[in-house]
Design a protein around this motif. Structure first.
Motif, mmCIF file in Angstrom:
data_model
loop_
_atom_site.group_PDB
_atom_site.id
_atom_site.type_symbol
_atom_site.label_atom_id
_atom_site.label_comp_id
_atom_site.label_asym_id
_atom_site.label_seq_id
_atom_site.Cartn_x
_atom_site.Cartn_y
_atom_site.Cartn_z
ATOM 1 N N TYR A 24 10.389 -2.080 -48.194
ATOM 2 C CA TYR A 24 9.716 -0.798 -48.515
ATOM 3 C C TYR A 24 8.443 -1.110 -49.243
ATOM 4 N N TYR A 25 7.595 -0.158 -49.188
ATOM 5 C CA TYR A 25 6.272 -0.411 -50.112
ATOM 6 C C TYR A 25 5.946 1.168 -50.829
ATOM 7 N N GLY A 26 4.986 0.850 -51.578
ATOM 8 C CA GLY A 26 4.585 2.033 -52.369
ATOM 9 C C GLY A 26 2.833 2.285 -52.064
ATOM 10 N N TYR A 27 2.351 3.434 -52.462
ATOM 11 C CA TYR A 27 1.123 3.628 -52.139
ATOM 12 C C TYR A 27 0.751 4.640 -52.837
ATOM 13 N N GLY A 28 -0.813 5.217 -53.000
ATOM 14 C CA GLY A 28 -0.940 6.476 -53.734
ATOM 15 C C GLY A 28 -2.585 6.442 -53.733
ATOM 16 N N HIS A 29 -2.861 7.479 -54.445
ATOM 17 C CA HIS A 29 -4.272 7.749 -54.565
ATOM 18 C C HIS A 29 -4.619 8.805 -55.727
ATOM 19 N N PHE A 30 -5.782 8.643 -56.237
ATOM 20 C CA PHE A 30 -6.213 9.707 -57.171
ATOM 21 C C PHE A 30 -7.514 9.852 -57.248
ATOM 22 N N GLY A 31 -8.235 11.264 -57.338
ATOM 23 C CA GLY A 31 -9.665 11.269 -57.162
ATOM 24 C C GLY A 31 -10.118 12.491 -57.432
ATOM 25 N N LEU A 32 -11.327 12.972 -56.767
ATOM 26 C CA LEU A 32 -11.976 14.262 -57.402
ATOM 27 C C LEU A 32 -12.361 14.922 -55.922
ATOM 28 N N VAL A 33 -12.230 16.283 -55.782
ATOM 29 C CA VAL A 33 -12.656 16.944 -54.748
ATOM 30 C C VAL A 33 -13.623 18.032 -55.159
#
Length: 241
Positions: A195-204
């Protein structure tokens, strides 16, 4: 993240009658659960969806390179049903089919996903998915879980963040586009955990039909070392109608 263009349907509380809507977008890369489906290059995307007042929704989405149409392409089709659990909560169950025509390096990821999601207003979404590959000989279901957060700010801005974990879909080694140079790298999933993890954070920034999003991508270190992780930053400009 980017395939959500084809899976974001209005809920039944918003759809007073049957309606049709669409989105066109330009992105810096095609990304699928933290993995680079294309090199860093302009990607044009289009999606159309239909939703009924009874909670049913259908959607189609497609994407391809602007400089070389047909290369590193992706298409998906989805059917879903929404239920209103309360004034604040909704639930969705759906089926999604992913295909990568003219993208031989991504054929191994062609699949069918069944999933269920819980949505709190327009702020929080939590989903569970069961994934079945349609290529090769290993059709044993895999699992994935995703949580997404969206918080409005002044001046038409909003914070966007997401985290997910997925079982790896493909074993062995195969050619795959590098996230940065656009070259082929051998992706040895045998060296990666199951298994593996992923993600994101940002501005809209969103105003009327326009939306601009810039995200910092985060991916499991094993995936980054394999050379198939998404680029550190991904940008998308979209217009809805």
């Amino acid at each position: 993240m980017l395939t959500a263009l084809g899976t974001s349907f209005p809920g039944p509380s918003r759809a007073q009658s049957s309606n049709l809507s669409g989105t066109v977008a330009l992105s810096s890369q095609l990304v699928d659960r933290g993995l680079a489906i294309s090199p860093v290059t302009p990607i044009v995307q289009g999606a159309v969806s239909w939703a009924s007042s009874s909670g049913w929704a259908l959607g189609l989405s497609a994407a391809t390179q602007t400089r070389s149409p047909g290369n590193d392409s992706e298409a998906l089709a989805q059917v879903a049903h929404y239920w209103s659990l309360s004034d604040d909560w909704r639930m969705q169950a759906g089926l999604v089919y992913y295909t990568y025509p003219d993208n031989a390096r991504a054929h191994a990821f062609e699949r069918v996903e069944t999933g269920v999601s819980w949505l709190y207003r327009d702020v929080l979404t939590f989903g569970l998915s069961a994934i079945t590959l349609t290529q090769g000989h290993d059709h044993q279901p895999r699992g994935a879980a995703d949580v997404d957060f969206h918080w409005p700010l002044p001046q038409h801005l909003a914070l966007s963040a997401g985290l997910g974990v997925s079982q790896t879909l493909v074993g062995g080694a195969y050619g795959y586009p590098g996230a940065y140079e656009g070259q082929l790298y051998p992706y040895h999933l045998a060296r990666v955990r199951s298994y593996y993890g992923y993600g994101h954070f940002g501005l809209v920034w969103a105003y009327e039909a326009w939306r601009v999003e810039l995200d910092r991508m985060v991916t499991d270190p094993d995936i980054r070392r394999s050379g198939v992780a998404a680029a550190p930053w991904v940008a998308t400009l979209s217009w809805s109608f």
